[in-house]
Each structure stands twice: as C-alpha cells, then as structure tokens.
Design an enzyme around this catalytic site. Structure first.
Site, PDB file in Angstrom:
ATOM      1  N   SER A   1       1.205   6.421  -7.990  1.00  0.00           N
ATOM      2  CA  SER A   1       0.890   6.817  -6.617  1.00  0.00           C
ATOM      3  C   SER A   1       2.137   7.403  -5.980  1.00  0.00           C
ATOM      4  O   SER A   1       3.262   7.121  -6.416  1.00  0.00           O
ATOM      5  CB  SER A   1       0.437   5.581  -5.824  1.00  0.00           C
ATOM      6  OG  SER A   1       0.397   5.839  -4.436  1.00  0.00           O
TER       7      SER A   1
ATOM      8  N   TYR B   1       0.933  -3.329  -4.153  1.00  0.00           N
ATOM      9  CA  TYR B   1       0.511  -2.028  -4.683  1.00  0.00           C
ATOM     10  C   TYR B   1       1.728  -1.169  -5.020  1.00  0.00           C
ATOM     11  O   TYR B   1       1.802  -0.571  -6.095  1.00  0.00           O
ATOM     12  CB  TYR B   1      -0.371  -1.348  -3.642  1.00  0.00           C
ATOM     13  CG  TYR B   1      -0.948  -0.018  -4.054  1.00  0.00           C
ATOM     14  CD1 TYR B   1      -2.090   0.051  -4.848  1.00  0.00           C
ATOM     15  CD2 TYR B   1      -0.373   1.174  -3.623  1.00  0.00           C
ATOM     16  CE1 TYR B   1      -2.640   1.280  -5.211  1.00  0.00           C
ATOM     17  CE2 TYR B   1      -0.916   2.399  -3.972  1.00  0.00           C
ATOM     18  CZ  TYR B   1      -2.047   2.450  -4.767  1.00  0.00           C
ATOM     19  OH  TYR B   1      -2.588   3.663  -5.113  1.00  0.00           O
TER      20      TYR B   1
END
Length: 253
Positions: free
Chosen positions: A141, A154
């Site tokens: 990401s 995350y």
C-alpha cells in the site's frame, strides 16, 4: 495474451483487487487458482472466468493457517502442474491507532497480510526454484511506504511486505524468481466502504478526500490489476525488489 501458458495463484481472490486481477490474468491467457474464505464469492469468480473461456479453480483457504496455505499450493500444482505467478493479495484493515488497536485486531492484520504472504511464498517457492522461474507480487500500500492515520497494524503489515519483497528478491534472484510489490492507494472496493463506516464518515465525505490527490479521484480495481499483470509478465523481466505505487499521485503529493 501476455500470460499465455502461465499458471497464477491469487490469494484474497474472491472480491475487490483480487477478483479483478484473477479475471485479468485469465484474459491474458493464464490458468488461475484463487483462494479465500467466502465459498460463494469464490465460486462466482471461477464461474465468471470459465464463462469467458478461461480456466480457474477455487480453493477455500485461510492464509493465516500454514496447513491451508500448503494445501492451496498443493492443489494448484496437482490441477495445473506448476505455478508461475503468486499474487499475495489477502488482507484486512482495522482503522485503529496503536492505543485503540486490540491484540486480536493486530494479530488478524499482521497474519492476514504479512504472515500469509510469508507462508504462501514459503510453500510456492520450491516449485518455482525447481523450474527456474517465477514472479511473486505482494499487495502492499502507499501507506506501507509513508504511513497513515489510524492504521498502525495495517501500516506495519504493508511496510513489512515492502522490505520482505526486497529480501526475497535478493535471495531468489539467482533462482530466476522476481519479487515485487504493488502499492495501491484508495481503490473502490468493499474494504474502502467498510473503512468509511468504521471511521463514522459518510461515503461522500470519505470520497471527497480523493480530491486532494494529483489525479483527484479514487482508483479502480482494474487499474491495480493492470499493474499486477505488468509485474507478472515478461514485460517486467528486469524488475525485482521494487514497489510500484498506483495511487493517483498520493505518495508523490
């Protein structure tokens, strides 16, 4: 037909980026095995690929479990005889700071993304080493590079994937295997709607944040699939250990 004759294994392939990429792999000529926990969604993805003339297999699997990962690899090899592309895409997201994040949420996030990629790679690599070729792609990401708000677990998982890809590229380059990451920004998936709800934001308010990016919009799953196909294909034959950011300029801006 950039992947003609190839076999691809996609984790988290039942929705979002995973299902879009599995479909794109098939249209580029690959036989595709997808894994996930939702059996009905998995069957729908396979049916869609087969209806388009492709070859596909669904394997119910939880990437947090070593036995499931090993079984997914074994069943793919049994059905198709080899694995040329591994797309480690499975993951979850909990919008929490370190203080807010529970131990269970931390473990689920790390295990789904980082441990899952480790296990799937561990069991896939021997067959790739034996054939002397392969491409492994992790879904990281933009927040695995820069970090983001209320996303501690995350960011830890996705940042870990970025550096793990580099380590794997060094270890397995001599084996003819390339390892890279794709790093999406906000992409229109069920996970994005879920994030908005968990943050207590209306969708309109949440989506308006995309206006701050250079391209001024949320991405589409097809745009991420395009990047993954590039990293899976011979068009990226001299690229390994890299992270391809596909986020409309968010990291740049």
């Amino acid at each position: 037909m950039r992947l003609k004759g190839k076999v691809a294994l996609v984790t988290g392939g039942t929705s979002g980026i995973g299902s879009a990429t599995a479909g794109r792999f098939a249209r580029e000529g690959a036989a595709v095995a997808i894994t996930g926990r939702n059996v009905e969604s998995g069957k729908r993805v396979v049916e869609s690929i087969v209806a388009g003339g492709g070859e596909a297999l669904f394997i119910r699997s939880d990437v947090r479990l070593a036995k499931d990962c090993r079984r997914a690899v074994d069943q793919t090899l049994e059905r198709f005889g080899k694995i040329d592309v591994l797309f480690n895409n499975a993951g979850v997201f909990h919008p929490r700071s370190v203080v807010e994040c529970t131990e269970e949420e931390w473990d689920e996030t790390i295990d789904s993304s980082l441990k899952g990629a480790f296990l799937m790679s561990k069991y896939t690599l021997p067959s790739m080493i034996e054939q002397g070729s392969g491409s492994i792609i992790h879904t990281s990401s933009g927040w695995g590079i820069l970090g983001g708000d209320k996303a501690a677990a995350y960011c830890a998982a996705k940042g870990g994937l970025v550096v793990m890809a580099k380590a794997m590229a060094i270890d397995h380059g001599p084996d003819g295997i390339r390892v890279n990451c794709v790093c999406p920004g906000d992409v229109l998936t069920p996970m994005l709607h879920d994030d908005a709800a968990k943050r207590g934001m209306s969708w309109d308010d949440y989506a308006s944040g995309a206006a701050g990016r250079p391209l001024g919009r949320i991405g589409k799953v097809e745009e991420i699939a395009d990047a993954v196909v590039f990293l899976a294909s011979d068009e990226s034959s001299f690229i390994t250990g890299e992270s391809l950011v596909v986020d409309g300029g968010g990291v740049a801006g």
